[in-house]
Motif scaffolding. Structure first.
Motif, PDB file in Angstrom:
ATOM      1  N   PRO A 122    -110.287  64.897 -26.288  1.00 64.58           N
ATOM      2  CA  PRO A 122    -111.569  65.430 -26.771  1.00 64.58           C
ATOM      3  C   PRO A 122    -111.941  66.740 -26.069  1.00 64.58           C
ATOM      4  O   PRO A 122    -112.518  67.638 -26.679  1.00 64.58           O
ATOM      5  N   LYS A 123    -111.590  66.839 -24.783  1.00 68.31           N
ATOM      6  CA  LYS A 123    -111.921  68.065 -24.042  1.00 68.31           C
ATOM      7  C   LYS A 123    -111.074  69.236 -24.546  1.00 68.31           C
ATOM      8  O   LYS A 123    -111.531  70.373 -24.598  1.00 68.31           O
ATOM      9  N   VAL A 124    -109.823  68.931 -24.909  1.00 68.75           N
ATOM     10  CA  VAL A 124    -108.958  69.985 -25.457  1.00 68.75           C
ATOM     11  C   VAL A 124    -109.517  70.442 -26.807  1.00 68.75           C
ATOM     12  O   VAL A 124    -109.552  71.643 -27.098  1.00 68.75           O
ATOM     13  N   ASP A 125    -109.979  69.480 -27.626  1.00 68.47           N
ATOM     14  CA  ASP A 125    -110.584  69.842 -28.910  1.00 68.47           C
ATOM     15  C   ASP A 125    -111.749  70.806 -28.680  1.00 68.47           C
ATOM     16  O   ASP A 125    -111.910  71.800 -29.394  1.00 68.47           O
ATOM     17  N   ALA A 126    -112.575  70.494 -27.676  1.00 69.15           N
ATOM     18  CA  ALA A 126    -113.753  71.330 -27.406  1.00 69.15           C
ATOM     19  C   ALA A 126    -113.344  72.702 -26.868  1.00 69.15           C
ATOM     20  O   ALA A 126    -113.896  73.728 -27.275  1.00 69.15           O
ATOM     21  N   LEU A 168    -109.060  80.310 -18.037  1.00 70.89           N
ATOM     22  CA  LEU A 168    -108.831  79.841 -16.669  1.00 70.89           C
ATOM     23  C   LEU A 168    -109.341  78.400 -16.540  1.00 70.89           C
ATOM     24  O   LEU A 168    -110.447  78.077 -16.993  1.00 70.89           O
ATOM     25  N   VAL A 169    -108.520  77.556 -15.890  1.00 73.16           N
ATOM     26  CA  VAL A 169    -108.838  76.131 -15.771  1.00 73.16           C
ATOM     27  C   VAL A 169    -108.556  75.722 -14.321  1.00 73.16           C
ATOM     28  O   VAL A 169    -107.551  76.162 -13.754  1.00 73.16           O
ATOM     29  N   PRO A 170    -109.399  74.884 -13.718  1.00 73.45           N
ATOM     30  CA  PRO A 170    -109.089  74.434 -12.350  1.00 73.45           C
ATOM     31  C   PRO A 170    -107.793  73.604 -12.336  1.00 73.45           C
ATOM     32  O   PRO A 170    -107.540  72.823 -13.249  1.00 73.45           O
ATOM     33  N   SER A 171    -107.021  73.756 -11.266  1.00 69.77           N
ATOM     34  CA  SER A 171    -105.706  73.086 -11.166  1.00 69.77           C
ATOM     35  C   SER A 171    -105.796  71.642 -10.708  1.00 69.77           C
ATOM     36  O   SER A 171    -105.125  71.260  -9.762  1.00 69.77           O
ATOM     37  N   SER A 172    -106.613  70.834 -11.356  1.00 76.45           N
ATOM     38  CA  SER A 172    -106.582  69.397 -11.070  1.00 76.45           C
ATOM     39  C   SER A 172    -105.553  68.775 -12.000  1.00 76.45           C
ATOM     40  O   SER A 172    -105.038  69.447 -12.902  1.00 76.45           O
ATOM     41  N   ALA A 173    -105.263  67.479 -11.813  1.00 69.78           N
ATOM     42  CA  ALA A 173    -104.326  66.810 -12.717  1.00 69.78           C
ATOM     43  C   ALA A 173    -104.857  66.913 -14.148  1.00 69.78           C
ATOM     44  O   ALA A 173    -104.120  67.236 -15.084  1.00 69.78           O
ATOM     45  N   GLU A 174    -106.168  66.669 -14.311  1.00 70.87           N
ATOM     46  CA  GLU A 174    -106.749  66.741 -15.655  1.00 70.87           C
ATOM     47  C   GLU A 174    -106.728  68.177 -16.183  1.00 70.87           C
ATOM     48  O   GLU A 174    -106.377  68.428 -17.330  1.00 70.87           O
ATOM     49  N   GLY A 175    -107.079  69.110 -15.305  1.00 70.48           N
ATOM     50  CA  GLY A 175    -107.121  70.515 -15.715  1.00 70.48           C
ATOM     51  C   GLY A 175    -105.762  70.994 -16.209  1.00 70.48           C
ATOM     52  O   GLY A 175    -105.665  71.705 -17.215  1.00 70.48           O
ATOM     53  N   LYS A 176    -104.701  70.564 -15.515  1.00 67.15           N
ATOM     54  CA  LYS A 176    -103.364  71.019 -15.916  1.00 67.15           C
ATOM     55  C   LYS A 176    -102.970  70.431 -17.270  1.00 67.15           C
ATOM     56  O   LYS A 176    -102.315  71.088 -18.070  1.00 67.15           O
ATOM     57  N   GLU A 177    -103.386  69.195 -17.505  1.00 63.02           N
ATOM     58  CA  GLU A 177    -103.052  68.594 -18.807  1.00 63.02           C
ATOM     59  C   GLU A 177    -103.828  69.295 -19.924  1.00 63.02           C
ATOM     60  O   GLU A 177    -103.270  69.612 -20.987  1.00 63.02           O
ATOM     61  N   ILE A 178    -105.094  69.563 -19.666  1.00 61.85           N
ATOM     62  CA  ILE A 178    -105.908  70.264 -20.670  1.00 61.85           C
ATOM     63  C   ILE A 178    -105.304  71.644 -20.956  1.00 61.85           C
ATOM     64  O   ILE A 178    -105.151  72.052 -22.109  1.00 61.85           O
ATOM     65  N   ALA A 197    -102.524  75.413 -24.510  1.00 63.22           N
ATOM     66  CA  ALA A 197    -101.513  76.468 -24.689  1.00 63.22           C
ATOM     67  C   ALA A 197    -100.586  76.141 -25.858  1.00 63.22           C
ATOM     68  O   ALA A 197    -100.248  77.015 -26.658  1.00 63.22           O
ATOM     69  N   VAL A 198    -100.200  74.871 -25.970  1.00 62.22           N
ATOM     70  CA  VAL A 198     -99.332  74.470 -27.090  1.00 62.22           C
ATOM     71  C   VAL A 198    -100.061  74.698 -28.414  1.00 62.22           C
ATOM     72  O   VAL A 198     -99.522  75.256 -29.366  1.00 62.22           O
ATOM     73  N   ARG A 199    -101.319  74.286 -28.445  1.00 61.07           N
ATOM     74  CA  ARG A 199    -102.074  74.407 -29.703  1.00 61.07           C
ATOM     75  C   ARG A 199    -102.270  75.852 -30.143  1.00 61.07           C
ATOM     76  O   ARG A 199    -102.261  76.159 -31.328  1.00 61.07           O
ATOM     77  N   ILE A 200    -102.484  76.751 -29.156  1.00 68.66           N
ATOM     78  CA  ILE A 200    -102.781  78.139 -29.553  1.00 68.66           C
ATOM     79  C   ILE A 200    -101.518  79.002 -29.519  1.00 68.66           C
ATOM     80  O   ILE A 200    -101.584  80.216 -29.675  1.00 68.66           O
ATOM     81  N   LYS A 216     -96.634  86.040 -24.439  1.00 74.55           N
ATOM     82  CA  LYS A 216     -96.932  85.762 -25.851  1.00 74.55           C
ATOM     83  C   LYS A 216     -98.243  84.989 -25.944  1.00 74.55           C
ATOM     84  O   LYS A 216     -98.391  83.943 -25.322  1.00 74.55           O
ATOM     85  N   GLY A 217     -99.170  85.516 -26.691  1.00 77.77           N
ATOM     86  CA  GLY A 217    -100.436  84.813 -26.892  1.00 77.77           C
ATOM     87  C   GLY A 217    -101.401  84.986 -25.729  1.00 77.77           C
ATOM     88  O   GLY A 217    -101.180  85.786 -24.813  1.00 77.77           O
ATOM     89  N   THR A 218    -102.476  84.219 -25.779  1.00 78.91           N
ATOM     90  CA  THR A 218    -103.528  84.318 -24.754  1.00 78.91           C
ATOM     91  C   THR A 218    -103.145  83.482 -23.540  1.00 78.91           C
ATOM     92  O   THR A 218    -102.934  82.273 -23.672  1.00 78.91           O
ATOM     93  N   PRO A 219    -103.049  84.107 -22.354  1.00 73.46           N
ATOM     94  CA  PRO A 219    -102.631  83.330 -21.182  1.00 73.46           C
ATOM     95  C   PRO A 219    -103.605  82.203 -20.845  1.00 73.46           C
ATOM     96  O   PRO A 219    -104.825  82.412 -20.866  1.00 73.46           O
ATOM     97  N   VAL A 220    -103.047  81.042 -20.557  1.00 73.56           N
ATOM     98  CA  VAL A 220    -103.838  79.918 -20.051  1.00 73.56           C
ATOM     99  C   VAL A 220    -103.337  79.698 -18.622  1.00 73.56           C
ATOM    100  O   VAL A 220    -102.143  79.490 -18.406  1.00 73.56           O
ATOM    101  N   ILE A 221    -104.248  79.800 -17.664  1.00 71.26           N
ATOM    102  CA  ILE A 221    -103.819  79.790 -16.255  1.00 71.26           C
ATOM    103  C   ILE A 221    -104.641  78.757 -15.493  1.00 71.26           C
ATOM    104  O   ILE A 221    -105.875  78.756 -15.575  1.00 71.26           O
ATOM    105  N   THR A 222    -103.952  77.860 -14.771  1.00 78.37           N
ATOM    106  CA  THR A 222    -104.698  76.960 -13.887  1.00 78.37           C
ATOM    107  C   THR A 222    -104.599  77.513 -12.467  1.00 78.37           C
ATOM    108  O   THR A 222    -103.566  78.021 -12.051  1.00 78.37           O
ATOM    109  N   VAL A 223    -105.707  77.401 -11.736  1.00 81.98           N
ATOM    110  CA  VAL A 223    -105.796  78.016 -10.405  1.00 81.98           C
ATOM    111  C   VAL A 223    -106.120  76.938  -9.377  1.00 81.98           C
ATOM    112  O   VAL A 223    -107.033  76.122  -9.581  1.00 81.98           O
ATOM    113  N   LYS A 224    -105.366  76.952  -8.279  1.00 82.06           N
ATOM    114  CA  LYS A 224    -105.582  75.952  -7.230  1.00 82.06           C
ATOM    115  C   LYS A 224    -106.914  76.175  -6.511  1.00 82.06           C
ATOM    116  O   LYS A 224    -107.328  77.327  -6.332  1.00 82.06           O
TER     117      LYS A 224
END
Ligand code: FAD
Length: 320
Positions: free
Chosen positions: A71-75, A89-99, A104-107, A144-152
Motif C-alpha cells: 500500500p505504501k508503494v501504491d501511495a 529519496l527513501v530512508p535505508s531501513s529494511a522497509e524503506g529498501k523494499e519500498i 523503481a521496478v514499477r517506474i 535510466k529513469g528517475t533515480p530511487v536512492i535509499t540513504v543510511k
C-alpha cells in the motif's frame, strides 16, 4: 527547480531523524516534496517544513497499518505520478529498501541502496556507497529513469531550513497486490529508553572481552551516560550475552554514528563491515596488537573492566 520526493519515516506523526537528514540531501538536488503516510501523517508537516519541505503530500487509510509495504508503494507511486520528481529519496531501513526497490521496478528506473552521501551531478544525482567493509567508496548514478536512492541514517546533518511545507492530500487507489500480506499481530519490543541502534549518534559496543551477559551492565552504563545505543559483536551475541537485534556487522546491523566505542572487540572484518563508516572510532582492548587498533581514531590499551567504569564516571562527573 526540480522537485525531489522524500519518503517520510514517522511514528504517529513524529518524524524520525533519518527523514530530516534526507531533507538536507534533497535540498542539494532541488525542492523537497515530502510524502507522509498513515496515522498522524498530517502531523509531520510542521517538522518537515522546518527542515525544507516545500510541500507535504499526506494520505491515511487503514491499509497502511493493516498491510505491509505494497500500500505504501501504491501511495509513493501516486505521489511520483503527481509530481514527476527528479529523484526519490527513501530512508535505508529494511522497509524503506523494499519500498524503494518496488517503486523503481514499477517506474522502470534503477535503485541505489545504502548510500552514505548524495550530491547533484551533471547527469543527475550521484550517490556514494561504502563497499568491501567500507574499505572503499563507490560513486554511482542511475542512468535510466528517475533515480530511487535509499540513504543510511547519520549520512547527513539535520539542518533547519524553513520552507512552506504546504499540506496537500494525496489521492491513492490501492491495487490488487496491496492487500496480499496482512499484519496479523504486533509484539511491541520492551523499550530500553535508548536510541535505535542504526540511528544513534553514539554507539557503545561490547564483544567477547565483556565475558558474560551480566557484565554488559558496564557497557550499558557507559552508553546511558552518553545517551548512546548499545551494540554487540557476533561473538557476544552467539554466546547469548546480548540480543541479535543489537549485533553490529556483516550479518547484523550497519551503524554510522558520530562516535563508536568498541570494548573487548578484536576488529574482525565482518564486524568492521558494520561500523567502519563511524565518524570517530574509539577502542578499548587489552591486546595492543588487536586489529581494531588499525582503524581507530583513539585507542586505549587496557582492561575494559578498569577503563569503561572510569570513563563512565568521568562522563557523569562532567555532566555534573
Ligand atoms: P574476539 O575476536 O574473540 O575478540 C575479543 C577481543 O576482546 C580480543 O581482541 C581481546 O584482546 C579483547 N579482550 C578480552 N578481554 C578483554 C578485557 N578484559 N578488556 C579489554 N579487551 C579484552 N562478527 C560481528 O561482530 N558481526 C557480524 O555481523 C559478523 N558476521 C559474520 C559473518 C560471517 C559469515 C562470519 C564467518 C563471521 C562473522 N562475524 C561477525 C564473526 C567475526 O569473524 C568475529 O568472529 C567476531 O567479530 C569476533 O567478535 P569479538 O571481537 O567480540 O571476539
Amino acid at each position: 527547480m526540480a522537485e525531489i520526493l522524500v519518503y517520510v519515516d514517522h511514528v504517529d506523526g513524529a518524524v524520525r531523524k533519518p527523514t530530516l537528514e534526507l531533507l538536507t540531501l534533497a535540498r542539494r538536488l532541488g525542492e523537497p516534496v515530502a510524502v507522509a503516510l498513515g496515522n498522524g501523517a498530517a502531523d509531520t508537516a510542521a517538522a518537515l517544513a522546518e527542515h525544507g519541505a516545500v510541500k507535504v503530500l499526506t494520505a491515511d487509510a487503514p491499509e497502511f497499518a493493516e498491510y505491509l509495504v505494497v500500500p505504501k508503494v501504491d501511495a509513493l507511486q501516486a505521489a511520483y505520478d503527481a509530481v514527476s520528481p527528479a529523484a526519490v529519496l527513501v530512508p535505508s531501513s529494511a522497509e524503506g529498501k523494499e519500498i524503494a526497490a518496488r517503486l523503481a521496478v514499477r517506474i522502470g528506473s534503477g535503485v541505489i541502496t545504502d548510500a552514505v552521501d548524495v550530491e547533484a551531478g551533471d547527469e543527475g544525482p550521484v550517490a556514494t556507497q561504502a563497499a568491501f567493509a567500507a574499505s572503499f567508496t563507490t560513486k554511482s548514478r542511475v542512468s535510466k529513469g528517475t533515480p530511487v536512492i535509499t540513504v543510511k541514517p547519520n549520512s547527513a546533518p539535520v539542518e533547519a531550513a524553513p520552507a512552506a511545507g504546504a499540506v496537500e492530500a494525496l489521492a491513492v487507489s490501492f491495487g490488487p497486490l496491496a492487500t496480499g500480506t496482512k499484519v496479523t499481530a504486533r509484539t511491541p519490543r520492551e523499550s530500553t529508553g535508548r536510541p535505535e541502534l542504526t540511528e544513534a549518534a553514539i554507539v557503545v559496543s561490547g564483544g567477547r572481552g565483556v565475558n558474560g551477559a551480566e557484565n554488559f551492565a558496564i557497557i550499558e552504563a557507559l552508553a546511558d551516560s552518553l545517551g548512546a545505543a548499545v551494540g554487540a559483536s557476533r561473538a557476544a551475541v552467539d554466546a547469548g550475552w546480548y540480543p541479535h537485534s543489537n549485533q553490529v556487522g556483516q550479518t547484523g546491523k550497519s551503524v554510522s554514528p558520530q562516535l563508536y566505542i568498541a570494548s573487548g572487540i578484536s576488529g574482525a572484518i565482518q564486524h568492521r563491515a558494520g561500523m567502519q563508516t563511524s565518524k570517530t572510532i574509539v577502542a578499548i582492548n587489552k591486546d595492543a596488537e588487536a586489529p581494531i587498533f588499525d582503524l581507530v581514531d583513539y585507542g586505549v590499551v587496557g582492561d575494559l573492566f578498569d577503563v569503561v567504569p572510569q570513563l563512565t564516571a568521568e562522563v557523569q562527573a562532567r555532566k555534573g
